[in-house]
Design a protein around this motif. Sequence first.
Motif, short mmCIF file in Angstrom:
data_model
loop_
_atom_site.label_atom_id
_atom_site.label_comp_id
_atom_site.label_asym_id
_atom_site.label_seq_id
_atom_site.Cartn_x
_atom_site.Cartn_y
_atom_site.Cartn_z
N VAL A 34 0.86 -1.18 0.00
CA VAL A 34 0.00 0.00 0.00
C VAL A 34 0.90 1.24 0.00
N SER B 130 -5.23 6.15 0.68
CA SER B 130 -6.51 5.72 0.12
C SER B 130 -7.13 6.82 -0.73
N GLN B 131 -8.02 6.43 -1.63
CA GLN B 131 -8.69 7.41 -2.49
C GLN B 131 -9.48 8.42 -1.67
N TRP C 225 -1.06 2.93 4.58
CA TRP C 225 -2.15 2.08 5.05
C TRP C 225 -2.58 2.54 6.43
N SER D 241 -4.22 6.10 6.29
CA SER D 241 -5.57 6.00 5.72
C SER D 241 -6.53 5.36 6.72
N HIS D 242 -6.05 4.34 7.45
CA HIS D 242 -6.87 3.70 8.48
C HIS D 242 -7.20 4.70 9.60
N ASP E 42 -9.89 7.00 8.35
CA ASP E 42 -11.22 6.36 8.37
C ASP E 42 -11.82 6.40 9.76
#
Length: 168
Positions: A43, A47-48, A143, A146-147, A150
């Motif tokens: 990764v 993220s998008q 990764w 991005s996590h 979220d």
Amino acid sequence: ADVRREGNLDEWVHLQNELDFNLAGHFLHSVFWRNIAPPRGDVPKPSQDLVRHIEEAFGSFDDMREQFWVAGRSINGCGWIGLVWDYTKGELAVRHIHERDGASATDPVPVLVMDMWEHAYFLQHHAEREGWLRDFWGMINWWDVSHNFDLVKMYRPAVAIDPELLHE
């Protein structure tokens, strides 16, 4: 001994400040070590959804990175730089986290932090912060960032702040 019950309020304030400083340091270091840990799987990019929010807040990924760079270069002494979720505005921002501030009801929540204390980069870069700022971007575990993003997007403070009040 309970210094408050003994009436030693000066000592209680001192201990509380030490606890706050060390808890903030633990929290920021915990985020930092995960941010630069080897990624889970391949990764190499954010993220998008994170990229979309970066572009909304900064114009482009490169503009965010430039703001991060300028913030890092501007620190006098020690501290942290963070890509944070400002839940009062519902957007990402770059913030200088002075020494180990944080954890108040209105503080943005970090998704990416960079340790700008000299111990983070001295062995490789000596007193040259710019080398650390440059090399940091090649170590980021997107990764994890991005996590984190979220998770923090779902964060809501205990007391709601009307975003319209911030724009008056």
